[in-house]
Write an enzyme that holds these catalytic residues in place. Structure first.
Site, short mmCIF file in Angstrom:
data_model
loop_
_atom_site.label_atom_id
_atom_site.label_comp_id
_atom_site.label_asym_id
_atom_site.label_seq_id
_atom_site.Cartn_x
_atom_site.Cartn_y
_atom_site.Cartn_z
N ASP A 80 -34.77 9.14 -77.27
CA ASP A 80 -33.45 8.93 -76.95
C ASP A 80 -33.62 8.77 -75.52
O ASP A 80 -34.47 8.68 -75.06
CB ASP A 80 -33.68 10.58 -77.18
N GLU A 86 -36.34 12.07 -80.18
CA GLU A 86 -35.81 13.09 -81.10
C GLU A 86 -35.20 12.57 -82.36
O GLU A 86 -35.71 11.49 -83.05
CB GLU A 86 -33.87 11.96 -80.52
N THR A 89 -32.19 15.69 -88.27
CA THR A 89 -32.59 16.15 -90.02
C THR A 89 -31.40 15.71 -90.64
O THR A 89 -29.87 15.14 -90.19
CB THR A 89 -32.41 17.37 -90.37
#
Length: 486
Positions: A80, A86, A89
């Protein structure tokens, strides 16, 4: 935030109507996005955090030719802005599955960090150590986030979400806050001092508690993706599970009330000043009975408002229990309500020690209090280092020692997490994405992906659109894509 491609879904239309069970019931898609902080200690000369992050992602670049990729477990891994690794899920139908996928992200980040550490030591000395922090504020005062995603029915207006859900999100931090030691004292949340708006479509110009940018990653006529920014990154497995589970129940009550044109019970809970209320809640330990002003002019404590939400949800369950029970494959409604009741009772009694095995801020407060008793001259800088170690998933020892001594509850085993590292949830479209990514990597194919698209770019171009996040069965387009891949 980097994108593999335009993942907006406004231009997409479902080829078939959304199943009534998805629109009329209470099933939901959950997801968690976690930004990690990176630092190095022990190096023989200064190392830039951006360089460390790029070293961590070198294996990803070598394999995928990008720092932005999807994994075989259906999740997204990327760098990021500000060199923050980052992990987002894969889509999950249950808070327990979302927790497993979140812990899989910790596992992936830890492995990347330790591999990069070995490489870094070749140039920066044998003591160079990479730290990867699952927290929300660095030592320079820069904030970064943990964002929760909930698929909600589009017939619920954003204004309703702002007025009825936001007070719950602010006050649930009594048991989901990660805690933070500041020069002015201990706060139970990490980001309260950095969030300046209630809702907004911006994420860089301002820091809203709920982001309203319309990217549903699903049928845009039926759903919206609620992007919650106010939450902290949790080490506690219980806190991650709990914040998703209780928020689901509150959303169910809001959706059902709007669906049938009846009151939800939350209509009068909007805060007069959400940002001020958030800061007051963060300083809960200074005055647990501090009152928050509602738009109606009434005043209520954070705990008192949580009691009201609990009572309203309990009443809702009494008339909708069977339908709610079918909404979560792995979590029972009784379990959620039991945990919610017990944590509110402990807060009422001021029994913070009793919460230290599941609530991050309570665990850290107990550690700080014990340290100050042993060493009255302990400095703020030393406590800050202790706190960072708690959040360090790569080389930290403190959190792991609490788990080893049974002083921190774990809901999932190491085997559960290891499985989630390599396997997507089986009951969402993540199963199809994971299967495609795994096969494409195994044959060395050129491909791209996002939440709703899978594309084979060479030797021949094929694409599959996965607009329904609840659908784990292969579509015709997906089967044709896999045939071309094989």
């Amino acid at each position: 935030m980097p994108q593999l491609r335009d993942s907006g879904t406004r231009s997409l239309h479902a080829t078939e109507p959304v199943p009534s069970a998805e629109m009329d019931g209470f099933c939901r898609i959950f997801g968690v996005e976690t930004e990690y902080g990176v630092a190095v200690t022990g190096a023989e000369r200064p190392v830039d955090a951006g360089q460390v992050a790029m070293t961590m992602f070198q294996p990803i670049v070598s394999r995928s030719r990008s720092t932005n990729t999807y994994l075989a477990n259906g999740s997204r891994l990327y760098l990021d802005v500000g060199s923050h690794p980052e992990y987002a899920t894969a889509e999950a139908r249950d808070p327990r599955e979302a927790l497993a996928q979140d812990l899989a992200g910790e596992h992936v980040m830890r492995n990347l960090a330790l591999k990069a550490q070995r490489k870094l030591r070749e140039s920066y000395g044998a003591h160079a150590t990479i730290h990867v922090f699952k927290n929300n504020v660095d030592s320079a005062g820069h904030a970064f986030g943990c964002h929760e995603n909930y698929l909600v029915r589009r017939f619920v207006p954003l204004e309703t979400i702002e007025h009825q859900l936001l007070p719950f999100l602010i006050t649930r931090q009594l048991y989901t806050g990660a805690g933070r030691m500041t020069p002015d004292g201990f706060q139970i949340t990490q980001r309260a001092d950095f969030l300046d708006e209630a809702v907004s479509s911006a994420t860089t110009r301002s820091r809203p508690m709920v982001n309203t940018r319309d990217e549903p990653h699903a049928d845009p006529d039926s759903f919206r993706r609620l992007h919650v920014i106010i939450g902290d990154s949790n080490r506690s497995q219980w806190s991650t599970w709990m914040k998703l589970a209780v928020t689901h129940l509150v959303l169910c009550a809001i959706e059902d009330a709007f669906r049938h044109g009846v009151p939800s019970g939350f209509e009068q809970y909007a805060f007069a000043d959400p940002a001020a209320a958030n800061r007051t809640v963060s300083r809960f330990l200074d005055n647990p009975r501090a009152e928050l002003t509602l738009e109606s002019g009434e005043s209520v404590s954070a705990l008192g408002l949580q009691r009201r939400y609990y009572a309203a949800v309990k009443a809702f369950i009494e008339t909708h229990g069977d339908a709610l029970a079918g909404s979560l494959p792995a979590t029972t409604i009784d379990t959620i309500m039991g945990e919610w009741s017990r944590v509110l009772d402990a807060l009422e009694r001021g029994a913070y020690d009793a919460l230290a095995d599941r609530v991050d801020w309570a665990a850290k407060k107990c550690l700080f209090d014990a340290l100050k008793r042993r060493r009255p001259d302990v400095t703020f800088a030393q406590m800050e280092q202790l706190e960072l170690d708690y959040h360090d998933i790569a080389n930290g020892r403190l959190y792991g020692s609490l788990v080893a001594r049974n002083q921190m509850r774990e809901l999932l085993t190491g085997d559960n997490v290891e499985y989630a590292v390599h396997n997507p949830p089986t009951d969402t479209r993540a199963a199809l994405r994971g299967r495609f990514v795994d096969a494409a990597l195994n044959v060395g194919a050129q491909f791209s992906a996002d939440w709703t698209h899978l594309t084979l770019t060479a030797p021949e171009r094929r694409e599959a659109i996965l607009l329904d996040p609840f659908e784990a069965e292969p579509t015709l387009g997906f089967e044709q894509l896999m045939e071309a891949l094989n």
